[in-house]
Design a protein around this motif. Structure first.
Motif, PDB file in Angstrom:
ATOM      1  N   THR A  40      43.548  50.610  50.038  1.00  0.00           N
ATOM      2  CA  THR A  40      43.419  49.856  48.788  1.00  0.00           C
ATOM      3  C   THR A  40      43.244  48.396  49.168  1.00  0.00           C
ATOM      4  OG1 THR A  40      44.870  51.429  47.649  1.00  0.00           O
ATOM      5  CG2 THR A  40      44.494  49.304  46.580  1.00  0.00           C
ATOM      6  N   THR A  41      42.011  47.933  49.084  1.00  0.00           N
ATOM      7  CA  THR A  41      41.671  46.622  49.637  1.00  0.00           C
ATOM      8  C   THR A  41      41.309  45.580  48.582  1.00  0.00           C
ATOM      9  OG1 THR A  41      39.403  47.411  49.960  1.00  0.00           O
ATOM     10  CG2 THR A  41      40.911  47.585  51.841  1.00  0.00           C
ATOM     11  N   SER A  42      41.485  45.922  47.313  1.00  0.00           N
ATOM     12  CA  SER A  42      41.189  44.956  46.256  1.00  0.00           C
ATOM     13  C   SER A  42      42.128  45.172  45.078  1.00  0.00           C
ATOM     14  CB  SER A  42      39.732  45.085  45.794  1.00  0.00           C
ATOM     15  OG  SER A  42      39.511  46.328  45.146  1.00  0.00           O
ATOM     16  N   ASP A  60      40.296  52.534  46.594  1.00  0.00           N
ATOM     17  CA  ASP A  60      40.073  51.238  47.230  1.00  0.00           C
ATOM     18  C   ASP A  60      40.469  50.061  46.347  1.00  0.00           C
ATOM     19  OD1 ASP A  60      38.004  51.466  45.401  1.00  0.00           O
ATOM     20  OD2 ASP A  60      36.459  50.719  46.765  1.00  0.00           O
ATOM     21  N   THR A  61      40.936  50.352  45.128  1.00  0.00           N
ATOM     22  CA  THR A  61      41.324  49.265  44.234  1.00  0.00           C
ATOM     23  C   THR A  61      42.537  49.681  43.424  1.00  0.00           C
ATOM     24  OG1 THR A  61      40.460  47.607  42.689  1.00  0.00           O
ATOM     25  CG2 THR A  61      39.857  49.920  42.287  1.00  0.00           C
ATOM     26  N   ASN A 170      50.705  45.264  45.823  1.00  0.00           N
ATOM     27  CA  ASN A 170      49.331  44.780  45.652  1.00  0.00           C
ATOM     28  C   ASN A 170      49.379  43.592  44.715  1.00  0.00           C
ATOM     29  OD1 ASN A 170      46.645  44.277  45.143  1.00  0.00           O
ATOM     30  ND2 ASN A 170      46.100  46.379  44.630  1.00  0.00           N
ATOM     31  N   GLY A 174      44.839  43.644  47.337  1.00  0.00           N
ATOM     32  CA  GLY A 174      44.969  44.997  47.863  1.00  0.00           C
ATOM     33  C   GLY A 174      46.371  45.270  48.372  1.00  0.00           C
TER      34      GLY A 174
END
Length: 202
Positions: A40-42, A60-61, A170, A174
């Motif tokens: 999870t990069t955003s 990924d979000t 987060n 992310g």
């Protein structure tokens, strides 16, 4: 040959099944949260229509609440379904912060105030503590950020040199594992009880 005392203790634990069920669950929750780091990069708070049950936004979000939702699914707790069930029966027991007149299964479980209320109603609340030792891996912590917004994350198994637990959360960039447990005002500390309580009313 005699084994050192520590090794004897470890062997005894392994022989007895190593962990109690609640300890295994907490370890699984912590590991599931950590597994989101790098995936999870955003951060994206946009409203989305989700499948039900077990609906999710792309891995990924997400938002801070999604870290908790995804982690608890690894121990068989689908907060999307759980909150929807409780809110349909006891809608007035939940915060009225968004002007809604009925539950919305696409977003209710992705809002920190709703998660906090569900944890309280299910007997998960432990009370806020300033003692780092009171926070175990797999616990869930909520905060109030400096700008007043609510935030939530999962306590990691990693600890600082001084013994302070790290958390997986987060906040805009992310999922990350960071040493921020006491960076903001803590508003809640939650842990799955050995025998989950079912609320009987509002």
């Amino acid at each position: 040959m005699r084994l050192p005392h520590a090794l004897l203790g470890l062997a005894g634990l392994l022989g007895a099944g190593s962990m109690h069920a609640d300890e295994r669950d907490r370890a699984a929750i912590a590991q599931a949260a950590l597994g989101q780091v790098g995936r999870t990069t955003s951060y994206d708070p946009a409203y989305r229509r989700l499948a039900f049950p077990n609906g999710d936004v792309p891995i990924d979000t997400g938002v801070c609440a999604d870290v908790v939702v995804r982690a608890l699914r690894q121990v068989g707790i689908d907060l999307q379904a759980e909150l929807n069930r409780d809110m349909r029966a006891h809608f007035a027991a939940y915060p009225a912060n968004w002007g809604l007149s009925k539950p919305d299964r696409n977003i209710d479980h992705r809002r920190v105030p709703n998660l906090r209320r569900w944890f309280e109603r299910r007997g998960w609340s432990l009370g806020v503590s300033a003692d780092p030792g009171d926070y175990l891996a797999g616990d869930i912590v909520s905060w109030r950020l400096a700008d007043g917004r609510p935030h939530i994350g999962v306590v990691s198994s990693r600890r600082s040199v001084g013994g302070r637990p790290w958390v997986v959360h987060n906040i805009a960039v992310g999922a990350r594992e960071e040493d921020v447990l006491f960076a903001w005002s803590i508003t809640g500390r939650y842990r799955r009880p050995d025998a989950p309580l079912v609320p009987s009313g509002p």
